[in-house]
Design a protein around this motif. Sequence first.
Motif, PDB file in Angstrom:
ATOM      1  N   HIS A   1      -3.936  -0.767  -0.809  1.00  0.00           N
ATOM      2  CA  HIS A   1      -4.686  -1.557   0.161  1.00  0.00           C
ATOM      3  C   HIS A   1      -5.483  -2.594  -0.619  1.00  0.00           C
ATOM      4  O   HIS A   1      -5.388  -2.659  -1.846  1.00  0.00           O
ATOM      5  CB  HIS A   1      -5.554  -0.668   1.048  1.00  0.00           C
ATOM      6  CG  HIS A   1      -6.687   0.043   0.355  1.00  0.00           C
ATOM      7  ND1 HIS A   1      -6.492   0.937  -0.673  1.00  0.00           N
ATOM      8  CD2 HIS A   1      -8.031  -0.021   0.543  1.00  0.00           C
ATOM      9  CE1 HIS A   1      -7.675   1.412  -1.062  1.00  0.00           C
ATOM     10  NE2 HIS A   1      -8.625   0.825  -0.353  1.00  0.00           N
TER      11      HIS A   1
ATOM     12  N   HIS B   1      -8.884  -3.326  -0.753  1.00  0.00           N
ATOM     13  CA  HIS B   1     -10.286  -3.194  -1.161  1.00  0.00           C
ATOM     14  C   HIS B   1     -10.434  -3.526  -2.651  1.00  0.00           C
ATOM     15  O   HIS B   1      -9.531  -3.274  -3.459  1.00  0.00           O
ATOM     16  CB  HIS B   1     -10.797  -1.782  -0.886  1.00  0.00           C
ATOM     17  CG  HIS B   1     -11.317  -1.601   0.520  1.00  0.00           C
ATOM     18  ND1 HIS B   1     -11.317  -0.396   1.168  1.00  0.00           N
ATOM     19  CD2 HIS B   1     -11.856  -2.500   1.392  1.00  0.00           C
ATOM     20  CE1 HIS B   1     -11.839  -0.544   2.387  1.00  0.00           C
ATOM     21  NE2 HIS B   1     -12.167  -1.815   2.542  1.00  0.00           N
TER      22      HIS B   1
ATOM     23  N   ASP C   1     -11.956  -2.360  -5.222  1.00  0.00           N
ATOM     24  CA  ASP C   1     -11.800  -1.370  -6.296  1.00  0.00           C
ATOM     25  C   ASP C   1     -10.348  -0.970  -6.523  1.00  0.00           C
ATOM     26  O   ASP C   1     -10.065  -0.165  -7.419  1.00  0.00           O
ATOM     27  CB  ASP C   1     -12.665  -0.130  -6.022  1.00  0.00           C
ATOM     28  CG  ASP C   1     -12.359   0.535  -4.688  1.00  0.00           C
ATOM     29  OD1 ASP C   1     -12.208  -0.177  -3.679  1.00  0.00           O
ATOM     30  OD2 ASP C   1     -12.278   1.777  -4.651  1.00  0.00           O
ATOM     31  N   HIS C   2      -9.436  -1.566  -5.751  1.00  0.00           N
ATOM     32  CA  HIS C   2      -8.000  -1.304  -5.947  1.00  0.00           C
ATOM     33  C   HIS C   2      -7.210  -2.546  -6.360  1.00  0.00           C
ATOM     34  O   HIS C   2      -6.043  -2.428  -6.724  1.00  0.00           O
ATOM     35  CB  HIS C   2      -7.383  -0.696  -4.679  1.00  0.00           C
ATOM     36  CG  HIS C   2      -7.926   0.660  -4.379  1.00  0.00           C
ATOM     37  ND1 HIS C   2      -7.209   1.819  -4.573  1.00  0.00           N
ATOM     38  CD2 HIS C   2      -9.153   1.043  -3.949  1.00  0.00           C
ATOM     39  CE1 HIS C   2      -7.961   2.864  -4.264  1.00  0.00           C
ATOM     40  NE2 HIS C   2      -9.152   2.412  -3.875  1.00  0.00           N
TER      41      HIS C   2
ATOM     42  N   HIS D   1      -7.826   4.498   6.999  1.00  0.00           N
ATOM     43  CA  HIS D   1      -8.873   3.846   6.215  1.00  0.00           C
ATOM     44  C   HIS D   1      -9.341   2.652   7.042  1.00  0.00           C
ATOM     45  O   HIS D   1      -8.597   2.211   7.923  1.00  0.00           O
ATOM     46  CB  HIS D   1      -8.257   3.415   4.858  1.00  0.00           C
ATOM     47  CG  HIS D   1      -9.245   3.190   3.764  1.00  0.00           C
ATOM     48  ND1 HIS D   1     -10.211   4.107   3.405  1.00  0.00           N
ATOM     49  CD2 HIS D   1      -9.416   2.145   2.906  1.00  0.00           C
ATOM     50  CE1 HIS D   1     -10.914   3.631   2.388  1.00  0.00           C
ATOM     51  NE2 HIS D   1     -10.459   2.440   2.074  1.00  0.00           N
TER      52      HIS D   1
ATOM     53  N   ASP E   1      -6.441   5.239  -0.399  1.00  0.00           N
ATOM     54  CA  ASP E   1      -7.704   5.673   0.208  1.00  0.00           C
ATOM     55  C   ASP E   1      -7.430   6.069   1.647  1.00  0.00           C
ATOM     56  O   ASP E   1      -6.836   5.291   2.403  1.00  0.00           O
ATOM     57  CB  ASP E   1      -8.725   4.527   0.212  1.00  0.00           C
ATOM     58  CG  ASP E   1      -9.412   4.342  -1.128  1.00  0.00           C
ATOM     59  OD1 ASP E   1      -9.022   5.010  -2.103  1.00  0.00           O
ATOM     60  OD2 ASP E   1     -10.355   3.521  -1.184  1.00  0.00           O
TER      61      ASP E   1
HETATM   62 ZN   LIG Z   1     -10.643   1.561   0.062  1.00  0.00          ZN
END
Ligand SMILES: [Zn+2]
Length: 264
Positions: free
Chosen positions: A68, A70, A72-73, A148, A175
């Motif tokens: 996904h 976000h 932090d990914h 999510h 996530d």
């Molecule tokens: Zn996430």
Amino acid sequence: MRLTIVGSSGSMSGPQSAASCYLVQAEGPDGEGASRTWSVVLDLGSGAFGALLRHLDPAELDAVVLSHLHADHVVDMSGLEVYRRYHPAGALGPVRVLGPAGTPERIGALTMEDDLSALDASFAFTEHEAGRVVEVGPLRLEVFPVNHPVPAFGVRVSGPAEDGARQVTLAYSGDTDSCDGLVAAARDVELFLCEAAFQEGRDSVRDIHLTGRRAGEAATQAAARSLVLTHLPPWTDAEVVRAEAAEAYGGPIELAVPGATWIL
Ligand SMILES: [Zn+2]
């Protein structure tokens, strides 16, 4: 097939680890009668590009799969873009990037690129589609929608066992909170790499992340052969989360730490 943890810190990079990044590799035909190592990275979060350099030359990467979008990914996709585009030996050409709808726009925002076609020099994008199998060398990748706040996918990866004698499968949760897609992604896998960002009794909000207990429940429902917990934020005691998971899952449970490798 082997899995190496590049970064496992949840929601942000941590003192011991970059954010989410996992390297999956397998030996397979190179198309010219020889065999070579095929390499796929699952997510490329904060700080993960530097950590990835410890494990392979990104020029040898065959695909990136983004669970996904976000931060932090995905944020270190900007580092990969620079590496491929401006390498002193010459531009490396496009590497496959599998991600949700909006992946080119997300990476373009990171690189401050107004003309998204400029990304085509470094990346060949494929949008996730549930139910479709994408082959990267000997690896077969399938995504499953999960639960999510933004479009997010679990990833199921099948490929040859390290001894070459059979096929093995692992799953990565991305996530998610508990959902059918997560269980489907992890059905009967040898190794289930599952997030457990939340803690029972501390994090009551739903539809974002799993607790250790809910990760364990998903592993049990999926009949996964082993569980590796990941995406624990720096403020979380890993042993608390592991103990939660052990209350709901009777198989082997380990913690994802940078540099750890599982050979399947
Ligand atoms: Zn996430």
